[in-house]
Design an enzyme around this catalytic site. Sequence first.
Site, PDB file in Angstrom:
ATOM      1  CG  ASP A 100       5.508   3.547   0.751  1.00 21.22           C
ATOM      2  OD1 ASP A 100       5.737   4.557   1.860  1.00 21.22           O
ATOM      3  OD2 ASP A 100       4.821   3.977   0.211  1.00 21.22           O
ATOM      4  CE1 TYR A 151      -3.601   2.697   0.432  1.00 24.14           C
ATOM      5  CE2 TYR A 151      -2.227   3.128   2.761  1.00 24.14           C
ATOM      6  CZ  TYR A 151      -3.515   3.016   1.969  1.00 24.14           C
ATOM      7  OH  TYR A 151      -4.387   4.824   2.226  1.00 24.14           O
ATOM      8  CE  LYS A 182       1.763   4.562   8.441  1.00 26.47           C
ATOM      9  NZ  LYS A 182       0.463   4.252   8.601  1.00 26.47           N
TER      10      LYS A 182
HETATM   11  C1  LIG Z   1       3.933   1.872   3.400  1.00 28.42           C
HETATM   12  C2  LIG Z   1       2.894   3.197   3.453  1.00 28.42           C
HETATM   13  N1  LIG Z   1       2.983   4.307   2.687  1.00 28.42           N
HETATM   14  C3  LIG Z   1       1.745   5.393   2.516  1.00 28.42           C
HETATM   15  C4  LIG Z   1       0.849   5.245   3.304  1.00 28.42           C
HETATM   16  C5  LIG Z   1       0.023   5.905   3.004  1.00 28.42           C
HETATM   17  O1  LIG Z   1       0.098   7.400   4.438  1.00 28.42           O
HETATM   18  P1  LIG Z   1      -0.549   7.918   4.407  1.00 28.42           P
HETATM   19  O2  LIG Z   1      -2.075   7.242   5.600  1.00 28.42           O
HETATM   20  O3  LIG Z   1       0.415   8.783   5.892  1.00 28.42           O
HETATM   21  O4  LIG Z   1      -1.491   8.942   3.877  1.00 28.42           O
HETATM   22  C6  LIG Z   1       1.190   4.169   4.574  1.00 28.42           C
HETATM   23  C7  LIG Z   1       0.360   4.143   5.488  1.00 28.42           C
HETATM   24  O5  LIG Z   1      -0.287   3.165   6.602  1.00 28.42           O
HETATM   25  C8  LIG Z   1       2.527   3.087   4.602  1.00 28.42           C
HETATM   26  O6  LIG Z   1       2.002   1.957   5.312  1.00 28.42           O
END
Ligand SMILES: Cc1ncc(COP(=O)(O)O)c(C=O)c1O
Length: 431
Positions: free
Chosen positions: A242, A147, A270
């Site tokens: 990511d 994700y 995060k």
């Molecule tokens: C690996 C990863 N990328 C992107 C996101 C998206 O981040 P946000 O919820 O701050 O938009 C998340 C959210 O859990 C994530 O775990």
Amino acid sequence: MSVSDEDLNDELFERAQKSTPGGVNSPVRAFRQVGGVPRFITHAEGAFLFDANGRRYIDYVNSWGPAIVGHAHPEVVAAVATAATLGLSFGAPTEREIEMAEELCRLVPSMEQVRLVSSGTEAAMSAIRLARGATGRSRIVKFDGCYHGHADSLLVKAGSGLLTFKHPSSAGVPAEVVQHTTVLAYNNCQELEDTFAKLGDEIACVIVEPMAGNMNFVRGSAEFHDTLRALCTRHGSLLIFDEVMSGFRVALGGAQALYGITPDITVLGKVIGGGLPVAAFGASAGIMKNLSPLGPVYQAGTLSGNPVTLAAGLATLKLIQAPGFYDRLGARTRRLMEGLVTRARDEGIAFVADCEGGMFGFYFHDQLPSDLAGVQRADVERFKRFFHAMLERGVYLAPSAFEAGFVSAAHHDAVVDATLAAASEAFAALA
Ligand SMILES: Cc1ncc(COP(=O)(O)O)c(C=O)c1O
């Protein structure tokens, strides 16, 4: 009249559903996957959450990752309070933004420059636009079960068979928008090789969670990462790690430090906001120069680099650099996982677990998965019963079998022991 245990959460959930779809502002909070009523949180401290009924829970969600030093850490709270008295947002540059950028580039050396944004979604979406702008190519490759936020072009589920047309995984995303997105199985080097052999010249970037935390916890193999790096280099595609979840979670330098892989672009979020909305993406200066105002790739944000959120982030980054921080965090997480495995097996329950740093995953199954299909083979019904058995005993796990869990520096040995005592009872009830 006395109020029964769940009454105030029930009442708030009912009320919330009248003004907010499903009663929540992010779907997984609604407990749809496990059933029951979400706990409405009034406050949190250290390793604990407190709900509307005044009930205390040991928290293994930790705001889905950010709360790595524990909730409401006094140094983070003080930094936020001090920053707030000086003004909440200026829409003009501040020295704190330079400090954050310098700190991130020092800790994650694959980045020479970063751009600060407010959510992981925004960071991943912008990183992909940057990759497309820098390469002049359109196609992106992602992996099933990873994700990267909810930007349209990333909401794609794998179709049947390699390289077939992919389908949006959300209503509201036209098929045309995902036509340049290829979805492959995680950890599958052959699919990667085949895809690059066929489409290599079209691929702007491959985006991957190097340690996946959005299909429960699944590690990318060393071979997978080596293959990714080699293919991207050979074909002039950019490799995007990511690390919104794994960054500063599995190790100080993120998963890229553990694997010894240098991605072209890194996405962070995060932990770098310490619980307030901060995210970032970064790369070499050569790649970043494509970004507005230097280059043609547009990207902007009213609250980007906000002084109060950065104060929380910088205070958190300082705390996690204390000597031995990750050794202690990793040891506690491992003790928790080993304890769960032993207790489940004592009850004859098939159960496996894995962890790295302060991130973990467990499965009601007899082997650790390497991709989404493997994750889906675990016993979800058993997970649901375990989730509720733990919740009743004051332990708050992620309300989904498809999410990773998180341990913070405030989860001292006594907290882990209390969790394991609850787990013994929960496994016995399950067996
Ligand atoms: C690996 C990863 N990328 C992107 C996101 C998206 O981040 P946000 O919820 O701050 O938009 C998340 C959210 O859990 C994530 O775990």
